[in-house]
Design a protein around this motif. Structure first.
Motif, PDB file in Angstrom:
ATOM      1  N   ARG A 243       9.456  11.880 -37.913  1.00 41.17           N
ATOM      2  CA  ARG A 243      10.613  11.005 -38.087  1.00 41.17           C
ATOM      3  C   ARG A 243      10.364  10.049 -39.247  1.00 41.17           C
ATOM      4  O   ARG A 243       9.238   9.734 -39.579  1.00 41.17           O
ATOM      5  CB  ARG A 243      10.821  10.182 -36.816  1.00 41.17           C
ATOM      6  CG  ARG A 243      11.477  10.940 -35.694  1.00 41.17           C
ATOM      7  CD  ARG A 243      11.453  10.064 -34.465  1.00 41.17           C
ATOM      8  NE  ARG A 243      12.230   8.834 -34.696  1.00 41.17           N
ATOM      9  CZ  ARG A 243      13.459   8.635 -34.238  1.00 41.17           C
ATOM     10  NH1 ARG A 243      14.038   9.582 -33.552  1.00 41.17           N
ATOM     11  NH2 ARG A 243      14.095   7.512 -34.462  1.00 41.17           N
ATOM     12  N   ARG A 244      11.479   9.558 -39.818  1.00 37.65           N
ATOM     13  CA  ARG A 244      11.353   8.668 -40.959  1.00 37.65           C
ATOM     14  C   ARG A 244      10.611   7.377 -40.631  1.00 37.65           C
ATOM     15  O   ARG A 244       9.957   6.794 -41.469  1.00 37.65           O
ATOM     16  CB  ARG A 244      12.742   8.310 -41.473  1.00 37.65           C
ATOM     17  CG  ARG A 244      13.216   9.269 -42.505  1.00 37.65           C
ATOM     18  CD  ARG A 244      14.467   8.731 -43.116  1.00 37.65           C
ATOM     19  NE  ARG A 244      14.904   9.638 -44.146  1.00 37.65           N
ATOM     20  CZ  ARG A 244      15.936   9.413 -44.904  1.00 37.65           C
ATOM     21  NH1 ARG A 244      16.637   8.324 -44.748  1.00 37.65           N
ATOM     22  NH2 ARG A 244      16.280  10.260 -45.822  1.00 37.65           N
ATOM     23  N   ASP A 245      10.791   6.927 -39.395  1.00 34.78           N
ATOM     24  CA  ASP A 245      10.186   5.634 -39.072  1.00 34.78           C
ATOM     25  C   ASP A 245       8.820   5.768 -38.412  1.00 34.78           C
ATOM     26  O   ASP A 245       8.284   4.806 -37.896  1.00 34.78           O
ATOM     27  CB  ASP A 245      11.126   4.806 -38.201  1.00 34.78           C
ATOM     28  CG  ASP A 245      11.472   5.500 -36.894  1.00 34.78           C
ATOM     29  OD1 ASP A 245      10.967   6.611 -36.677  1.00 34.78           O
ATOM     30  OD2 ASP A 245      12.230   4.922 -36.095  1.00 34.78           O
TER      31      ASP A 245
ATOM     32  N   TRP B  45       5.892   6.102 -39.780  1.00 28.24           N
ATOM     33  CA  TRP B  45       4.882   5.246 -40.417  1.00 28.24           C
ATOM     34  C   TRP B  45       4.981   3.814 -39.904  1.00 28.24           C
ATOM     35  O   TRP B  45       3.989   3.113 -39.770  1.00 28.24           O
ATOM     36  CB  TRP B  45       5.054   5.278 -41.942  1.00 28.24           C
ATOM     37  CG  TRP B  45       6.268   4.541 -42.427  1.00 28.24           C
ATOM     38  CD1 TRP B  45       7.499   5.063 -42.628  1.00 28.24           C
ATOM     39  CD2 TRP B  45       6.353   3.146 -42.733  1.00 28.24           C
ATOM     40  NE1 TRP B  45       8.361   4.086 -43.043  1.00 28.24           N
ATOM     41  CE2 TRP B  45       7.683   2.896 -43.124  1.00 28.24           C
ATOM     42  CE3 TRP B  45       5.439   2.090 -42.729  1.00 28.24           C
ATOM     43  CZ2 TRP B  45       8.126   1.633 -43.487  1.00 28.24           C
ATOM     44  CZ3 TRP B  45       5.886   0.831 -43.093  1.00 28.24           C
ATOM     45  CH2 TRP B  45       7.212   0.621 -43.469  1.00 28.24           C
ATOM     46  N   LEU B  46       6.208   3.398 -39.628  1.00 25.45           N
ATOM     47  CA  LEU B  46       6.434   2.036 -39.131  1.00 25.45           C
ATOM     48  C   LEU B  46       5.711   1.832 -37.804  1.00 25.45           C
ATOM     49  O   LEU B  46       5.028   0.826 -37.597  1.00 25.45           O
ATOM     50  CB  LEU B  46       7.934   1.829 -38.952  1.00 25.45           C
ATOM     51  CG  LEU B  46       8.387   0.497 -38.405  1.00 25.45           C
ATOM     52  CD1 LEU B  46       8.480  -0.500 -39.531  1.00 25.45           C
ATOM     53  CD2 LEU B  46       9.745   0.627 -37.742  1.00 25.45           C
ATOM     54  N   TRP B  47       5.845   2.809 -36.922  1.00 29.19           N
ATOM     55  CA  TRP B  47       5.223   2.684 -35.599  1.00 29.19           C
ATOM     56  C   TRP B  47       3.718   2.844 -35.677  1.00 29.19           C
ATOM     57  O   TRP B  47       2.985   2.191 -34.931  1.00 29.19           O
ATOM     58  CB  TRP B  47       5.853   3.696 -34.625  1.00 29.19           C
ATOM     59  CG  TRP B  47       7.299   3.411 -34.440  1.00 29.19           C
ATOM     60  CD1 TRP B  47       8.348   4.138 -34.905  1.00 29.19           C
ATOM     61  CD2 TRP B  47       7.867   2.252 -33.809  1.00 29.19           C
ATOM     62  NE1 TRP B  47       9.542   3.523 -34.600  1.00 29.19           N
ATOM     63  CE2 TRP B  47       9.269   2.368 -33.930  1.00 29.19           C
ATOM     64  CE3 TRP B  47       7.328   1.152 -33.179  1.00 29.19           C
ATOM     65  CZ2 TRP B  47      10.144   1.405 -33.423  1.00 29.19           C
ATOM     66  CZ3 TRP B  47       8.188   0.185 -32.674  1.00 29.19           C
ATOM     67  CH2 TRP B  47       9.576   0.317 -32.795  1.00 29.19           C
TER      68      TRP B  47
ATOM     69  N   ALA C  13       1.816   1.912 -38.208  1.00 30.00           N
ATOM     70  CA  ALA C  13       1.278   0.649 -38.737  1.00 30.00           C
ATOM     71  C   ALA C  13       1.420  -0.481 -37.717  1.00 30.00           C
ATOM     72  O   ALA C  13       0.464  -1.221 -37.456  1.00 30.00           O
ATOM     73  CB  ALA C  13       2.004   0.291 -40.036  1.00 30.00           C
ATOM     74  N   GLY C  14       2.605  -0.592 -37.138  1.00 32.47           N
ATOM     75  CA  GLY C  14       2.855  -1.688 -36.202  1.00 32.47           C
ATOM     76  C   GLY C  14       2.000  -1.591 -34.955  1.00 32.47           C
ATOM     77  O   GLY C  14       1.410  -2.570 -34.496  1.00 32.47           O
ATOM     78  N   LEU C  15       1.899  -0.351 -34.441  1.00 35.14           N
ATOM     79  CA  LEU C  15       1.103  -0.175 -33.227  1.00 35.14           C
ATOM     80  C   LEU C  15      -0.386  -0.387 -33.520  1.00 35.14           C
ATOM     81  O   LEU C  15      -1.120  -0.930 -32.682  1.00 35.14           O
ATOM     82  CB  LEU C  15       1.343   1.239 -32.662  1.00 35.14           C
ATOM     83  CG  LEU C  15       1.052   1.417 -31.188  1.00 35.14           C
ATOM     84  CD1 LEU C  15       1.842   0.440 -30.337  1.00 35.14           C
ATOM     85  CD2 LEU C  15       1.359   2.841 -30.749  1.00 35.14           C
TER      86      LEU C  15
ATOM     87  N   LEU D  35      -1.663  -2.507 -35.637  1.00 41.02           N
ATOM     88  CA  LEU D  35      -1.883  -3.956 -35.649  1.00 41.02           C
ATOM     89  C   LEU D  35      -1.863  -4.508 -34.222  1.00 41.02           C
ATOM     90  O   LEU D  35      -2.703  -5.329 -33.846  1.00 41.02           O
ATOM     91  CB  LEU D  35      -0.809  -4.653 -36.497  1.00 41.02           C
ATOM     92  CG  LEU D  35      -0.806  -4.352 -37.996  1.00 41.02           C
ATOM     93  CD1 LEU D  35       0.363  -5.055 -38.674  1.00 41.02           C
ATOM     94  CD2 LEU D  35      -2.099  -4.795 -38.644  1.00 41.02           C
ATOM     95  N   ALA D  36      -0.906  -4.039 -33.429  1.00 42.47           N
ATOM     96  CA  ALA D  36      -0.784  -4.556 -32.063  1.00 42.47           C
ATOM     97  C   ALA D  36      -1.997  -4.171 -31.215  1.00 42.47           C
ATOM     98  O   ALA D  36      -2.515  -4.983 -30.445  1.00 42.47           O
ATOM     99  CB  ALA D  36       0.500  -4.029 -31.418  1.00 42.47           C
TER     100      ALA D  36
ATOM    101  N   ILE E  53      -4.994  -3.615 -32.280  1.00 40.20           N
ATOM    102  CA  ILE E  53      -6.153  -4.427 -32.702  1.00 40.20           C
ATOM    103  C   ILE E  53      -6.053  -5.826 -32.090  1.00 40.20           C
ATOM    104  O   ILE E  53      -7.030  -6.369 -31.573  1.00 40.20           O
ATOM    105  CB  ILE E  53      -6.224  -4.506 -34.240  1.00 40.20           C
ATOM    106  CG1 ILE E  53      -6.555  -3.137 -34.824  1.00 40.20           C
ATOM    107  CG2 ILE E  53      -7.278  -5.521 -34.675  1.00 40.20           C
ATOM    108  CD1 ILE E  53      -6.451  -3.065 -36.332  1.00 40.20           C
TER     109      ILE E  53
END
Lengths: 599, 196
Positions: free
Chosen positions: B2-4, B6-8, B10-12, B14-15, B17
């Motif tokens: 899915r297009r998003d 990479w967003l998940w 990266a975000g996940l 960080l979360a 960590i």
């Protein structure tokens, strides 16, 4: 956009080289214009806007704006909050354990998300804390705006609303710098945005027939991101809880039972995480936020009872042009919101998220009133706008993408020459671009850094970033290596920041009484003793310049003469028992009686 | 993908960590390089397993060959040009750090040795030091007095960032004063202590 970024970089470079005058100040504004206007023109002039283009424009804008923040201080952290978190990260790296205390911002040690991420990066890669901080803040900045785009895009169903909403959001006073610095709110916002997207997907699960795995995935993501928000930044987690409650309430009111229950569960999860965290880990949050809450309460009561305290700000208001830009931007938003509400009611009244965003935008009027009616309203409103601008941006974007675009591209009379039609459209789009620029300029005028340090490089005594000089850093570094860490040291504002970060000292920045009188009195001695002061730092530049930031100490409301007469600052040379242990020309450090023997 | 996605990712990351760090804090060693590497590797493996599980029923997507159009080539040119301009802007910002005008300064200090913890047993010693904060080498003249009598003078040249330091013997009740003059500068810097 890239050209605008280059012009701003050149203006900053000129500021650093000492040649930043009115011409380079104008160049800075030109750079902002070149960065922003082509995007606005593109969005408004094209009737068709694809998903890919919208995403690329949004990401390009976020990256360009983060570069501006990076250009301001490309070699070291200079923003006060950055110094606080930089010190906390160094502390974590040294001790390997959390909650170790932070002299500058004690509450931040109980919200360690940012420091954990940066220190993990430093631990694994060996890169400097500054570089790791830039990467973490940059990534968070990008994630947040992308999350906003997705929320706007999915709620409206239109890529245009998504990208216009983000373009409006970046005009929020704190987006360019304060919400991009190495600070815990920057990372908290990324988690906040992603949690909203996950909550939106959870909400919409009810209307899809996807499998259990799909449902579990979004629930897990939402809960993990809510938890990450809670452990990273206090106010952001409260805003997240408030947003989820609002969405749940509106969903319940619009008869989306299943979706509203899901949102209520997520909101309840968020509230219980917050309560647990504050009770078990971060009880100091209550004391930290109480003064701001009191101020907010007084302001709101004043507004509601029409007995507002005539306002003002903690820091000077700035040049007339800045104030005009700020007021014009506020007026534009206040005028535009009703069009957005009308459009939402007309086209999306069955969508709980759209309605909730429209409702949330109403808080903007309250913040605008708070700004002018409460003594520290500018600070409160500025912080609040980070969150209130989200529904404001959506509501305005809906107005622009709907009736706004129709107005811009209308063809009045049949048979009118095509060049005349195009000229009319160009004129209307130009006017809209000017309005967009007004929003941007108004945001910058109300935002950070303040007007006297908009270009870096110029020294301003106890100005925020502009007060930091190599001499101050050298004094702090000397204190750390020679005096050892953790000494109580009385100081002015800028040296308070430096002593608490580079110096690893336990500075006290609000003892203006010690500095603002011609002689050292018994009362001064008692105050120094009760505050356990072992060293006293004097920056003689306080006798040479007025402080543009409104004061020389952390409490800027004190009545100290400006500039402080030199004899007030040199009186310590003759106080019995004081030892003048350090002198770098402008900065002198005295050891108070007993300093050498204290544990 | 899915297009998003990479967003998940990266975000996940960080979360995880931010939340995983809380767990690491409970271990005796806390957050060290080793504990981070082990926990990040574990998290990555878990994520991989979760991805495999979530995609177990999804049919493999057929790889589609795409032709690059002329419009895309033009766009790529624009992107490269924008990257070049942005790169220039970054280079200018980094280079301009060295352009910042800062008046030079010298640091002078005189502290009893006991101030700094474990700096030796000498209760009757003080440390006299100078550090240059000038960019170019500067000549310094330093005078040390005990009461009104001069007990030492030093002339030395320091490059930027260089330090000079001397241990001084003291006796209880004596007042020591040091004065530093920088060549070509009118001001005199002074420090003074009374030994206890």
């Amino acid at each position: 956009m890239a050209a605008g970024v280059l012009v701003i970089s050149a203006a900053y470079a000129a500021g650093r080289s000492g040649s930043g005058g009115p011409v380079w100040s104008a160049a800075y504004w030109l750079g902002e214009t070149v960065l922003f206007v082509p995007l606005v023109w593109r969005l408004l002039s094209r009737l068709r806007l694809g998903e890919t283009e919208a995403v690329v424009l949004t990401l390009s804008l976020a990256i360009a704006i983060y570069l501006i923040k990076f250009f301001y201080s490309p070699a070291a952290f200079v923003f006060p909050d950055e110094l606080e978190h930089w010190q906390a990260t160094n502390g974590l790296l040294a001790s390997h354990h959390l909650f170790g205390g932070n002299f500058l911002l004690p509450v931040s040690s109980t919200y360690p998300g940012l420091e954990e991420v940066a220190s993990a990066l430093v631990s694994v890669t060996g890169m400097p804390v500054f570089v790791a901080g830039l990467l973490v803040a940059g990534l968070a900045h990008l994630l947040f705006i992308t999350a906003l785009y997705i929320v706007f895009r999915e709620v409206s169903g239109s890529p245009r609303v998504g990208v216009i909403g983000c373009a409006i959001y970046v005009t929020n006073p704190h987006y360019q710098v304060f919400d991009a610095i190495y600070g815990y709110q920057t990372l908290g916002l990324a988690f906040f945005g992603l949690a909203l997207v996950a909550a939106l997907r959870v909400y919409r699960l009810g209307s899809t027939s996807r499998g259990v795995a799909h449902q579990v995935r979004w629930w897990v993501l939402a809960v993990v991101l809510i938890a990450a928000t809670v452990v990273t930044h206090h106010v952001t987690s409260y805003a997240l809880a408030a947003a989820l409650l609002l969405f749940a309430a509106v969903a319940a009111a619009t008869a989306r039972t299943r979706g509203s229950i899901s949102l209520a569960v997520l909101a309840g999860t968020c509230v219980s995480f917050i309560a647990g965290w504050v009770a078990l880990v971060a009880p100091s949050t209550v004391g930290y936020l109480t003064p701001a809450l009191h101020s907010l309460k007084n302001g709101l009561v004043g507004i509601l009872t029409a007995h507002a305290t005539p306002g003002g700000t903690a820091t000077p208001a700035g040049p007339v042009a800045d104030q005009l830009a700020g007021y014009a931007a506020t007026a534009l938003i206040m005028t535009g919101l009703p069009f957005g509400w009308w459009q939402i009611w007309r086209t999306q009244r069955r969508d709980a998220w759209a309605l909730a965003l429209g409702l949330g935008a109403a808080a903007y009027y309250l913040l605008a009133l708070l700004r002018v009616t409460t003594p520290d309203g500018a600070e409160l409103a500025g912080r609040g706008l980070t969150f209130v601008y989200i529904p404001v941006s959506y509501t305005l974007a809906v107005a622009i993408a709907g009736p706004g675009m129709a107005l811009l591209h209308r063809k009045r009379r049949a048979g009118r020459a095509s060049w005349a039609i195009r000229a009319g459209q160009a004129a209307r789009i130009s006017l809209a671009s000017v309005a967009a620029l007004t929003l941007l300029f108004g945001g910058i005028a109300y935002g950070w850094p303040p007007y006297w340090e908009r270009l870096p490089g110029r020294y301003v005594v106890d100005g925020f970033e502009s007060g930091i000089t190599p001499e101050g850093i050298a004094a702090a570094t000397w204190a750390r290596s020679t005096l050892g860490p953790g000494n109580r040291i009385a100081t002015d504002y800028t040296n308070y920041l430096l002593m608490g970060s580079y110096g690893d000292q336990n500075p006290v920045g609000n003892l203006d009484e010690l500095y603002c009188s011609p002689s050292w009195t018994v009362g001064d001695a008692t105050l120094a003793r009760t505050q356990a002061i072992r060293y006293l730092l004097v920056d003689l530049r306080m006798s040479q310049h007025r402080s543009l930031s409104g004061g020389y100490f952390t409490d800027r409301s004190t009545a100290c003469p400006a500039p402080i007469p030199k004899q007030y600052l040199t009186k310590f040379d003759t106080v019995p028992g004081f030892s003048r242990v350090y002198d770098s020309g402008n900065i002198v450090i005295y050891a108070l009686p007993g300093a050498y023997h204290a544990p | 993908m899915r297009r998003d996605t990479w967003l998940w990712i990266a975000g996940l990351s960080l979360a995880v960590i931010a939340l995983g760090g809380l767990m690491l804090d409970l271990t005796p060693d806390g957050q060290t390089r080793l504990s981070w590497i082990i926990s990040m590797a574990g998290a990555a493996l878990l994520a991989l397993a979760a991805t495999v599980w979530l995609r177990r029923r999804r049919p493999p997507s057929a790889g589609a060959t795409r032709r690059i159009t002329a419009r895309q080539r033009i766009l790529a040119g624009y992107v490269l040009a924008a990257l070049a301009v942005a790169g220039t802007a970054i280079g200018l910002a980094v280079a301009s750090v060295g352009w910042q005008h800062s008046p030079g300064f010298a640091q002078l200090w005189l502290v009893p040795s006991r101030i700094a913890a474990a700096r030796g047993p000498a209760a009757s010693q003080a440390t006299l030091g100078v550090r240059s904060g000038y960019t170019d080498p500067e000549a310094f003249h330093l005078v040390l007095r005990r009461g009104t009598s001069t007990i030492g003078t030093w002339n030395f040249t320091l490059a930027g960032g260089q330090s000079w330091q001397q241990a001084i013997a003291t006796q209880a009740g004596q007042h020591l004063t040091a004065q530093l003059t920088t060549a070509g500068q009118p001001s005199v810097q002074t420090v003074g202590i009374t030994s206890s």
